[in-house]
Design an enzyme around this catalytic site. Structure first.
Site, PDB file in Angstrom:
ATOM      1  N   HIS A 122      40.895  68.381  15.294  1.00 42.78           N
ATOM      2  CA  HIS A 122      40.462  67.340  16.233  1.00 42.78           C
ATOM      3  C   HIS A 122      41.095  67.591  17.612  1.00 42.78           C
ATOM      4  O   HIS A 122      41.015  66.740  18.501  1.00 42.78           O
ATOM      5  CB  HIS A 122      40.887  65.950  15.745  1.00 42.78           C
ATOM      6  CG  HIS A 122      40.166  65.475  14.505  1.00 42.78           C
ATOM      7  ND1 HIS A 122      38.821  65.635  14.315  1.00 42.78           N
ATOM      8  CD2 HIS A 122      40.623  64.825  13.399  1.00 42.78           C
ATOM      9  CE1 HIS A 122      38.476  65.112  13.138  1.00 42.78           C
ATOM     10  NE2 HIS A 122      39.546  64.621  12.567  1.00 42.78           N
ATOM     11  N   ARG A 157      29.198  63.206  18.962  1.00 44.45           N
ATOM     12  CA  ARG A 157      28.277  62.161  18.498  1.00 44.45           C
ATOM     13  C   ARG A 157      28.269  61.038  19.526  1.00 44.45           C
ATOM     14  O   ARG A 157      29.276  60.822  20.231  1.00 44.45           O
ATOM     15  CB  ARG A 157      28.792  61.639  17.147  1.00 44.45           C
ATOM     16  CG  ARG A 157      27.887  60.671  16.440  1.00 44.45           C
ATOM     17  CD  ARG A 157      28.516  60.200  15.133  1.00 44.45           C
ATOM     18  NE  ARG A 157      27.591  59.427  14.343  1.00 44.45           N
ATOM     19  CZ  ARG A 157      27.922  58.755  13.244  1.00 44.45           C
ATOM     20  NH1 ARG A 157      29.176  58.788  12.796  1.00 44.45           N
ATOM     21  NH2 ARG A 157      27.016  58.061  12.584  1.00 44.45           N
TER      22      ARG A 157
HETATM   23  P1  PAP Z   1      36.391  62.461   9.985  1.00 43.33           P
HETATM   24  O1  PAP Z   1      36.364  63.058  11.355  1.00 43.33           O
HETATM   25  O2  PAP Z   1      37.412  61.393   9.817  1.00 43.33           O
HETATM   26  O3  PAP Z   1      36.457  63.491   8.903  1.00 43.33           O
HETATM   27  P2  PAP Z   1      33.521  62.236   9.985  1.00 43.33           P
HETATM   28  O4  PAP Z   1      33.075  62.985   8.807  1.00 43.33           O
HETATM   29  O5  PAP Z   1      33.376  62.871  11.314  1.00 43.33           O
HETATM   30  O6  PAP Z   1      35.011  61.706   9.766  1.00 43.33           O
HETATM   31  O7  PAP Z   1      32.746  60.878  10.103  1.00 43.33           O
HETATM   32  C1  PAP Z   1      32.223  60.138   9.066  1.00 43.33           C
HETATM   33  C2  PAP Z   1      30.825  59.765   9.510  1.00 43.33           C
HETATM   34  O8  PAP Z   1      29.930  60.824   9.190  1.00 43.33           O
HETATM   35  C3  PAP Z   1      30.328  58.534   8.801  1.00 43.33           C
HETATM   36  O9  PAP Z   1      29.420  57.920   9.711  1.00 43.33           O
HETATM   37  P3  PAP Z   1      29.039  56.348   9.634  1.00 43.33           P
HETATM   38  O10 PAP Z   1      30.314  55.598   9.548  1.00 43.33           O
HETATM   39  O11 PAP Z   1      28.284  56.082  10.902  1.00 43.33           O
HETATM   40  O12 PAP Z   1      28.184  56.191   8.437  1.00 43.33           O
HETATM   41  C4  PAP Z   1      29.629  59.158   7.605  1.00 43.33           C
HETATM   42  O13 PAP Z   1      28.718  58.300   6.977  1.00 43.33           O
HETATM   43  C5  PAP Z   1      28.951  60.338   8.266  1.00 43.33           C
HETATM   44  N1  PAP Z   1      28.611  61.390   7.326  1.00 43.33           N
HETATM   45  C6  PAP Z   1      29.357  61.883   6.299  1.00 43.33           C
HETATM   46  N2  PAP Z   1      28.707  62.842   5.653  1.00 43.33           N
HETATM   47  C7  PAP Z   1      27.509  62.968   6.247  1.00 43.33           C
HETATM   48  C8  PAP Z   1      26.359  63.799   6.007  1.00 43.33           C
HETATM   49  N3  PAP Z   1      26.321  64.675   5.023  1.00 43.33           N
HETATM   50  N4  PAP Z   1      25.297  63.657   6.840  1.00 43.33           N
HETATM   51  C9  PAP Z   1      25.309  62.765   7.845  1.00 43.33           C
HETATM   52  N5  PAP Z   1      26.347  61.962   8.124  1.00 43.33           N
HETATM   53  C10 PAP Z   1      27.440  62.054   7.333  1.00 43.33           C
END
Ligand code: PAP
Length: 324
Positions: A138, A160
């Site tokens: 990050h 995003r």
């Molecule tokens: P992190 O940086 O803490 O690892 P990250 O994976 O970037 O988190 O963010 C999670 C978001 O990605 C969630 O979004 P939301 O809260 O708006 O729903 C999660 O749902 C989304 N996410 C996880 N996996 C996928 C996927 N395979 N396709 C699309 N979105 C996803």
């Protein structure tokens, strides 16, 4: 903080004297979700992550073949980890085999979080990763370990829409630490987000720096957005593969990778419904809605406007726009 529900990497334990000395020289703020955040090289970190950042900067040695996934939290990290892992290792782990590692392992365990791993110790061994090594960070571009910039390794950056990032963070925090976030109003959290005082923030500086680097050096940094990935996942996977030097042949199918890594598939797997990461976070916390523009069910128009105005101000003249 022993009884806190905040996961280990966000807590302020096991700090070395060197980290404590550094912390005493840095600006600090009370943060949402964490008791204290520190500003280091322009970005806000918890004490534990800061120790990891410094260790990572000092000790990480990039290989020319490495691939670094850079994101801000909640910008698509989990999804990109899965997509990149599946595409670069598709010969070693055929997606159609029925026993692909992603079916049994959360993407965060297949793709190490660099500064997270370095929180605990300066001796981190990434040599057991399948080649080419894929790691996630990050960190801002200017804070990356020198060898990432001086070697020929590649960086894929995913950003995003900031409204969806904020809303995703908001729900993540509530799920992770209901006690610690209970008395913190959304208006206050959003104000802090817009001032850049959020873990990993400021959002806009992070995004813009990678954006300009990708334009200056398109063979080194590929800049993608969560929104374009949603719209045309297959084409984006092909573009990432070309950039990484492992493009798809005319006969190869990209659709199986897209399907395996989709929100619908990953979120239904047992390992992502019931699992826990070593840092204590439940794997289900990384799968909420997975939509573009999902901020609408959480943010009022007036709060959304505040983020939009900040974005316009910060991105003015850069050519970057978010349409959701
Ligand atoms: P992190 O940086 O803490 O690892 P990250 O994976 O970037 O988190 O963010 C999670 C978001 O990605 C969630 O979004 P939301 O809260 O708006 O729903 C999660 O749902 C989304 N996410 C996880 N996996 C996928 C996927 N395979 N396709 C699309 N979105 C996803």
């Amino acid at each position: 903080m022993a009884s806190s529900s905040v996961p280990v990497y966000l807590r302020d334990e096991n700090l070395t004297q060197e980290t404590r000395d550094l912390l005493s020289s840095l600006p600090s703020e009370k943060g949402w979700l964490v008791s204290e955040m520190y500003q280091y090289e322009g970005s806000w970190h918890t004490q534990a992550v800061l120790q990891g950042v410094v260790n990572c900067q000092k000790h990480f040695e990039a290989n020319d073949s490495d691939i670094i996934l850079a994101t801000l939290p909640k910008s698509g990290t989990t999804w990109l980890e899965a997509l990149l892992f599946a595409l670069i290792h598709r010969k070693k782990f055929p997606v159609s085999s029925g026993n692909h590692p992603l079916l049994a392992t959360n993407p965060h365990l297949l793709v190490p979080y660099m500064e997270g791993d370095y929180c605990v110790s300066p001796d981190v061994d990434f040599s057991k990763l399948p080649s080419p090594r894929l790691m996630q960070t990050h960190l801002s571009y200017h804070s990356l370990p020198v060898s990432i910039k001086s070697s020929s390794c590649k960086i894929v950056y995913c950003c995003r829409n900031p409204k969806d990032v904020f809303v995703s963070l908001w729900h993540f925090g509530k799920k992770l630490a209901p006690q610690e976030t209970a008395d913190y109003p959304m208006e206050k959290a959003l104000e802090a987000f817009c001032q850049g005082k959020f873990i990993g923030g400021p959002f806009w500086d992070h995004v813009l720096e990678y954006w300009y680097e990708s334009r200056k050096n398109p063979n080194k940094v590929l800049f993608v957005t969560y929104e374009e990935l949603k719209k045309q996942t297959g084409d984006m996977v092909k573009r990432m593969a070309e950039f990484l030097g492992c493009g798809f042949t005319a006969e190869e199918e990209v659709s199986e990778i897209v399907k395996l890594c989709s929100f619908e598939s990953l979120s239904k797997l047992e390992v992502n419904k019931q699992g826990k990461l070593p840092n204590g976070i439940e794997t289900s916390a990384f799968f909420r809605k997975g939509e573009t523009g999902g901020w609408r069910d959480t943010l009022s128009e007036s709060l959304a406007d505040i983020i939009d105005r900040t974005t316009e101000e910060k991105f003015g003249g850069s050519g970057l726009k978010f349409s959701f």
